[in-house]
Design a protein around this motif. Sequence first.
Motif, PDB file in Angstrom:
ATOM      1  N   GLU A  40      -7.174   8.485   6.891  1.00 34.12           N
ATOM      2  CA  GLU A  40      -7.897   9.592   7.525  1.00 34.12           C
ATOM      3  C   GLU A  40      -9.036  10.096   6.651  1.00 34.12           C
ATOM      4  O   GLU A  40     -10.064  10.560   7.147  1.00 34.12           O
ATOM      5  CB  GLU A  40      -6.930  10.739   7.839  1.00 34.12           C
ATOM      6  CG  GLU A  40      -6.032  10.476   9.036  1.00 34.12           C
ATOM      7  CD  GLU A  40      -5.016  11.581   9.251  1.00 34.12           C
ATOM      8  OE1 GLU A  40      -5.094  12.617   8.541  1.00 34.12           O
ATOM      9  OE2 GLU A  40      -4.135  11.407  10.112  1.00 34.12           O
ATOM     10  N   ILE A  41      -8.864  10.013   5.337  1.00 26.50           N
ATOM     11  CA  ILE A  41      -9.931  10.418   4.413  1.00 26.50           C
ATOM     12  C   ILE A  41     -11.088   9.430   4.469  1.00 26.50           C
ATOM     13  O   ILE A  41     -12.238   9.782   4.191  1.00 26.50           O
ATOM     14  CB  ILE A  41      -9.377  10.514   2.974  1.00 26.50           C
ATOM     15  CG1 ILE A  41      -8.284  11.570   2.895  1.00 26.50           C
ATOM     16  CG2 ILE A  41     -10.489  10.853   1.970  1.00 26.50           C
ATOM     17  CD1 ILE A  41      -7.514  11.564   1.583  1.00 26.50           C
ATOM     18  N   GLY A  42     -10.805   8.192   4.850  1.00 24.46           N
ATOM     19  CA  GLY A  42     -11.850   7.187   4.957  1.00 24.46           C
ATOM     20  C   GLY A  42     -11.653   5.953   4.109  1.00 24.46           C
ATOM     21  O   GLY A  42     -12.520   5.078   4.062  1.00 24.46           O
ATOM     22  N   HIS A  43     -10.502   5.860   3.441  1.00 28.95           N
ATOM     23  CA  HIS A  43     -10.243   4.704   2.589  1.00 28.95           C
ATOM     24  C   HIS A  43      -9.591   3.574   3.381  1.00 28.95           C
ATOM     25  O   HIS A  43      -8.948   3.796   4.404  1.00 28.95           O
ATOM     26  CB  HIS A  43      -9.336   5.109   1.428  1.00 28.95           C
ATOM     27  CG  HIS A  43      -9.895   6.210   0.586  1.00 28.95           C
ATOM     28  ND1 HIS A  43     -11.061   6.087  -0.133  1.00 28.95           N
ATOM     29  CD2 HIS A  43      -9.463   7.486   0.364  1.00 28.95           C
ATOM     30  CE1 HIS A  43     -11.312   7.218  -0.775  1.00 28.95           C
ATOM     31  NE2 HIS A  43     -10.359   8.083  -0.479  1.00 28.95           N
ATOM     32  N   ASN A  44      -9.760   2.370   2.890  1.00 27.31           N
ATOM     33  CA  ASN A  44      -9.089   1.198   3.455  1.00 27.31           C
ATOM     34  C   ASN A  44      -7.823   0.944   2.648  1.00 27.31           C
ATOM     35  O   ASN A  44      -7.895   0.768   1.429  1.00 27.31           O
ATOM     36  CB  ASN A  44     -10.007  -0.021   3.389  1.00 27.31           C
ATOM     37  CG  ASN A  44     -11.314   0.200   4.112  1.00 27.31           C
ATOM     38  OD1 ASN A  44     -11.327   0.625   5.264  1.00 27.31           O
ATOM     39  ND2 ASN A  44     -12.426  -0.064   3.443  1.00 27.31           N
ATOM     40  N   VAL A  45      -6.689   0.934   3.302  1.00 17.20           N
ATOM     41  CA  VAL A  45      -5.408   0.821   2.603  1.00 17.20           C
ATOM     42  C   VAL A  45      -4.697  -0.464   3.012  1.00 17.20           C
ATOM     43  O   VAL A  45      -4.502  -0.721   4.202  1.00 17.20           O
ATOM     44  CB  VAL A  45      -4.495   2.029   2.901  1.00 17.20           C
ATOM     45  CG1 VAL A  45      -3.188   1.905   2.125  1.00 17.20           C
ATOM     46  CG2 VAL A  45      -5.199   3.334   2.555  1.00 17.20           C
ATOM     47  N   THR A  46      -4.314  -1.247   2.008  1.00 17.86           N
ATOM     48  CA  THR A  46      -3.476  -2.416   2.228  1.00 17.86           C
ATOM     49  C   THR A  46      -2.124  -2.153   1.580  1.00 17.86           C
ATOM     50  O   THR A  46      -2.052  -1.944   0.367  1.00 17.86           O
ATOM     51  CB  THR A  46      -4.103  -3.676   1.592  1.00 17.86           C
ATOM     52  OG1 THR A  46      -5.387  -3.905   2.164  1.00 17.86           O
ATOM     53  CG2 THR A  46      -3.204  -4.896   1.822  1.00 17.86           C
ATOM     54  N   ASP A  47      -1.080  -2.119   2.383  1.00 21.93           N
ATOM     55  CA  ASP A  47       0.264  -1.934   1.836  1.00 21.93           C
ATOM     56  C   ASP A  47       0.789  -3.291   1.390  1.00 21.93           C
ATOM     57  O   ASP A  47       1.070  -4.168   2.213  1.00 21.93           O
ATOM     58  CB  ASP A  47       1.192  -1.309   2.871  1.00 21.93           C
ATOM     59  CG  ASP A  47       2.512  -0.846   2.272  1.00 21.93           C
ATOM     60  OD1 ASP A  47       2.887  -1.360   1.206  1.00 21.93           O
ATOM     61  OD2 ASP A  47       3.158   0.032   2.870  1.00 21.93           O
ATOM     62  N   GLU A  48       0.903  -3.462   0.084  1.00 17.54           N
ATOM     63  CA  GLU A  48       1.319  -4.739  -0.495  1.00 17.54           C
ATOM     64  C   GLU A  48       2.842  -4.914  -0.495  1.00 17.54           C
ATOM     65  O   GLU A  48       3.337  -5.927  -0.992  1.00 17.54           O
ATOM     66  CB  GLU A  48       0.812  -4.845  -1.942  1.00 17.54           C
ATOM     67  CG  GLU A  48      -0.684  -4.638  -2.114  1.00 17.54           C
ATOM     68  CD  GLU A  48      -1.494  -5.872  -1.791  1.00 17.54           C
ATOM     69  OE1 GLU A  48      -0.873  -6.935  -1.565  1.00 17.54           O
ATOM     70  OE2 GLU A  48      -2.732  -5.777  -1.760  1.00 17.54           O
ATOM     71  N   GLY A  49       3.569  -3.943   0.049  1.00 17.79           N
ATOM     72  CA  GLY A  49       5.024  -4.014   0.038  1.00 17.79           C
ATOM     73  C   GLY A  49       5.592  -3.633  -1.318  1.00 17.79           C
ATOM     74  O   GLY A  49       4.930  -2.961  -2.117  1.00 17.79           O
ATOM     75  N   ASN A  50       6.814  -4.049  -1.581  1.00 20.29           N
ATOM     76  CA  ASN A  50       7.519  -3.656  -2.805  1.00 20.29           C
ATOM     77  C   ASN A  50       7.693  -4.816  -3.772  1.00 20.29           C
ATOM     78  O   ASN A  50       7.872  -5.969  -3.362  1.00 20.29           O
ATOM     79  CB  ASN A  50       8.915  -3.116  -2.463  1.00 20.29           C
ATOM     80  CG  ASN A  50       8.874  -1.762  -1.797  1.00 20.29           C
ATOM     81  OD1 ASN A  50       7.877  -1.044  -1.859  1.00 20.29           O
ATOM     82  ND2 ASN A  50       9.963  -1.394  -1.146  1.00 20.29           N
ATOM     83  N   ILE A  51       7.676  -4.486  -5.053  1.00 23.92           N
ATOM     84  CA  ILE A  51       8.085  -5.420  -6.089  1.00 23.92           C
ATOM     85  C   ILE A  51       9.604  -5.616  -5.978  1.00 23.92           C
ATOM     86  O   ILE A  51      10.351  -4.649  -5.808  1.00 23.92           O
ATOM     87  CB  ILE A  51       7.724  -4.880  -7.484  1.00 23.92           C
ATOM     88  CG1 ILE A  51       6.209  -4.672  -7.613  1.00 23.92           C
ATOM     89  CG2 ILE A  51       8.256  -5.793  -8.579  1.00 23.92           C
ATOM     90  CD1 ILE A  51       5.393  -5.932  -7.525  1.00 23.92           C
ATOM     91  N   LEU A  52      10.050  -6.849  -6.067  1.00 25.54           N
ATOM     92  CA  LEU A  52      11.481  -7.122  -5.985  1.00 25.54           C
ATOM     93  C   LEU A  52      12.171  -6.679  -7.271  1.00 25.54           C
ATOM     94  O   LEU A  52      11.769  -7.067  -8.370  1.00 25.54           O
ATOM     95  CB  LEU A  52      11.718  -8.616  -5.765  1.00 25.54           C
ATOM     96  CG  LEU A  52      13.177  -9.061  -5.644  1.00 25.54           C
ATOM     97  CD1 LEU A  52      13.833  -8.438  -4.408  1.00 25.54           C
ATOM     98  CD2 LEU A  52      13.267 -10.584  -5.585  1.00 25.54           C
ATOM     99  N   ILE A  53      13.201  -5.871  -7.135  1.00 27.34           N
ATOM    100  CA  ILE A  53      13.971  -5.382  -8.281  1.00 27.34           C
ATOM    101  C   ILE A  53      15.364  -6.011  -8.243  1.00 27.34           C
ATOM    102  O   ILE A  53      16.099  -5.849  -7.263  1.00 27.34           O
ATOM    103  CB  ILE A  53      14.096  -3.836  -8.259  1.00 27.34           C
ATOM    104  CG1 ILE A  53      12.718  -3.183  -8.117  1.00 27.34           C
ATOM    105  CG2 ILE A  53      14.823  -3.357  -9.518  1.00 27.34           C
ATOM    106  CD1 ILE A  53      11.772  -3.454  -9.264  1.00 27.34           C
TER     107      ILE A  53
END
Length: 301
Positions: A40-53
């Motif tokens: 909403e602020i105007g940024h492009n967001v890519t959700d890379e998911g989680n690091i496997l723990i």
Amino acid sequence: MNNLNISLIGVPMDLGQNRRGVDMGPSAIRYAGVVERLEEIGHNVTDEGNILIAAAEKTASTETNLRNLKEVTDASTALAEKIHHVMEDGQFPLILGGDHSIAIGTLAGLGDRYENLGVIWYDAHADLNTGETSPSGNIHGMPLAVSIGLGHEQLVNIRGFAPKIKPENVVIIGARSVDPGERELIKEKGIKVFTMHDIDKLGMTEVMDQAMSYLKESEVDGVHLSLDLDGIDPLYTPGVGTPVPGGISYRESHLAMEMLYSSKMITSAEFVEVNPILDEKNKTADVAVALMGSLFGEKLV
């Protein structure tokens, strides 16, 4: 910071300490609407998911007093590699914790991208313990020490170089629970610290002005923000594992983030120690997302 390409990386880590639940922090922050808020602020967001723990070994090592050393080292290495790659692609790394031990991996991933990286450590604690000084053996109290080259060799040498940052390029803001060994190290290394006494006396505007001026004078070529939600008073962020009363207020924290946005200094960030099990209706994750809004340029009018 206008129109950033942000890579969101979750690290569901709870092995750096001994209270369960903080591994659900990244999910809680996502549930609180971080992606939508930043878009909403105007940024492009890519959700890379989680690091496997990996799951912790049932039997503790007899060679060290550090809890879950192998698992924390492996997770930190994986996170460091992920951050290295997203930065190669020109992305802004935004890491969601997870306990504060994840900063070991974050700074290892950033360390070879900058010649003189600065760090703002927004936290009630200094996180400068080593195996020799730690009262608990919890690695989430050690990431800053590890990153300046002190501690167990497995952690210090992630990605094959050390130190990751220089102690003179670190600014701690909000400290109010510092162990004796950490106090000695702060004096020995000349680490810049603004305690709650300083914030009360000077005001947050002056503290942030001084912190940013200090880093500019150090001629840093990037600044990483490592924000532990326990830096804020538990009145506003009850869902943290090590709450310390008398912390930074909600409004002071927004002001700090707004000033960092205006400075255009921040090149990476992480928000850690959100523990939904200890929280009240996801209040702490909501605060984290609101502060991210201010850090990334959200305006009221």
